[in-house]
Design an enzyme around this catalytic site. Sequence first.
Site, PDB file in Angstrom:
ATOM      1  N   ASP A  38       7.769   3.078  -0.376  1.00 55.70           N
ATOM      2  CA  ASP A  38       7.522   4.469  -0.730  1.00 55.70           C
ATOM      3  C   ASP A  38       8.592   5.372  -0.109  1.00 55.70           C
ATOM      4  OD1 ASP A  38       5.169   3.801  -2.086  1.00 55.70           O
ATOM      5  OD2 ASP A  38       3.984   3.915  -0.245  1.00 55.70           O
ATOM      6  N   TYR A  67       6.138  -5.430   9.362  1.00 53.11           N
ATOM      7  CA  TYR A  67       6.147  -3.964   9.371  1.00 53.11           C
ATOM      8  C   TYR A  67       5.755  -3.431  10.742  1.00 53.11           C
ATOM      9  CZ  TYR A  67       5.603  -4.533   4.263  1.00 53.11           C
ATOM     10  OH  TYR A  67       5.745  -4.895   2.947  1.00 53.11           O
ATOM     11  N   ASP A  81      -1.532   8.035   2.753  1.00 54.08           N
ATOM     12  CA  ASP A  81      -0.378   8.227   3.637  1.00 54.08           C
ATOM     13  C   ASP A  81      -0.259   9.710   3.974  1.00 54.08           C
ATOM     14  OD1 ASP A  81       0.755   9.454   1.410  1.00 54.08           O
ATOM     15  OD2 ASP A  81       2.182   7.846   1.005  1.00 54.08           O
ATOM     16  N   ARG A 172      -0.731   0.862   3.438  1.00 58.05           N
ATOM     17  CA  ARG A 172      -1.562   2.065   3.281  1.00 58.05           C
ATOM     18  C   ARG A 172      -3.041   1.697   3.159  1.00 58.05           C
ATOM     19  NH1 ARG A 172       0.015   5.126  -1.721  1.00 58.05           N
ATOM     20  NH2 ARG A 172       1.192   3.288  -2.331  1.00 58.05           N
TER      21      ARG A 172
END
Length: 216
Positions: A38, A67, A81, A172
Amino acid sequence: MQGIFGIYKPVGPTSFGIVAELRKITGVKRIGHAGTLDPLAKGIIVVAIGAEYTKKIHEAVAAEKEYVAEIKLGETSATDDGEGEKTPVSDRKPEIAEIRETVSKFVGKIDQIPPIYSAIKISGKRAYDLARKGKYPIMSPRKVEIKNIEILDYSYPLLKLNVTTAKGVYIRSLARDIGSALGTGAYMSGLERTRVGEFTKANSLTLEEFASKFKY
């Protein structure tokens, strides 16, 4: 100019924007990428340049990913988010022991519902396009695998995790579901993808570094 490369995306551009810039840099039209990030996320995108290598991009899609995620407790977000409208849920401050117990329940093969604002196609249309028009699609759960979650830091309301996943995991959604399990609500307030398979920050290039090496 062809091959498979790790490109480090900064916060701001879309993954498709990175591919468009690479087409300008290389003069090659046949470029694909694995694993969309994103605009608010940063980190590694694996790109395949040239027809021979775009055929192999599925290998990068299936690769293990890592991540560093920042999660904000206490409220939810319409987009899961920092971009979406926020809704306060609770000001309860969970203790670290409860955090550890809760996140451990998400390690392994789990059913995960993707975010409504995602690129998944529903009846041929992107879910985020439908959501932006007020037509909120029903997202079906998917079986995904989270291989490891390590708590890096916790100072309420911010929780920082290192997450290792197989393909198809939405961080997310993980943030949202952790908040739901805690009863506090939560959303992903920051994300960096630090590894895709063999590609790490150490052996990936920024667009500027790539251009200085390979501009045609």
